[in-house]
Design a protein around this motif. Sequence first.
Motif, short mmCIF file in Angstrom:
data_model
loop_
_atom_site.label_atom_id
_atom_site.label_comp_id
_atom_site.label_asym_id
_atom_site.label_seq_id
_atom_site.Cartn_x
_atom_site.Cartn_y
_atom_site.Cartn_z
N HIS A 99 12.76 -12.11 -5.14
CA HIS A 99 13.21 -13.48 -5.38
C HIS A 99 12.56 -14.48 -4.44
N HIS A 100 11.72 -14.00 -3.51
CA HIS A 100 11.10 -14.88 -2.52
C HIS A 100 9.82 -15.50 -3.08
N LYS A 101 9.50 -16.70 -2.64
CA LYS A 101 8.33 -17.41 -3.16
C LYS A 101 7.01 -16.71 -2.87
N SER A 102 6.95 -15.85 -1.85
CA SER A 102 5.69 -15.19 -1.55
C SER A 102 5.53 -13.84 -2.26
N TYR A 103 6.50 -13.46 -3.08
CA TYR A 103 6.40 -12.20 -3.82
C TYR A 103 5.27 -12.32 -4.85
N LYS A 104 4.37 -11.34 -4.85
CA LYS A 104 3.20 -11.37 -5.73
C LYS A 104 3.21 -10.25 -6.77
N GLY A 105 4.29 -9.55 -6.86
CA GLY A 105 4.38 -8.44 -7.81
C GLY A 105 4.05 -7.13 -7.12
N GLY A 106 4.20 -6.06 -7.84
CA GLY A 106 3.93 -4.72 -7.29
C GLY A 106 5.19 -4.09 -6.76
N ALA A 107 5.03 -2.86 -6.31
CA ALA A 107 6.10 -2.02 -5.77
C ALA A 107 7.41 -2.38 -6.36
#
Length: 107
Positions: A99-107
Amino acid sequence: MLPGTDVAGDLADISAGRGTWRPEVNRYEVNGRTYAVEASGTVFPVSGPGLVNLSRSEYKVLRQLIGSDGDIGAAREALRRDPSVGDADWRPALDVFRHHKSYKGGA
């Protein structure tokens, strides 16, 4: 706390008398969430929709994920030798990190 959780609105409701006071546990209930009261009078969220309780180790992982600007591999490497962080600490932290703005996908 997850995005969209209106803690400020809950606190305003409590201040306006719209919360339910539970004296036996020293807590308010409002909008499906529970708020505890410290001896100093500080009110803080404890549980309910939009709130996530993390252990110290899980929180450490979350902070590292945020500090690594979403680079999960870098966060894993940074915490690889930390004896307080185990494999089980990553899943709850990643669930919140999504849910954080720096999440880029994966794991």
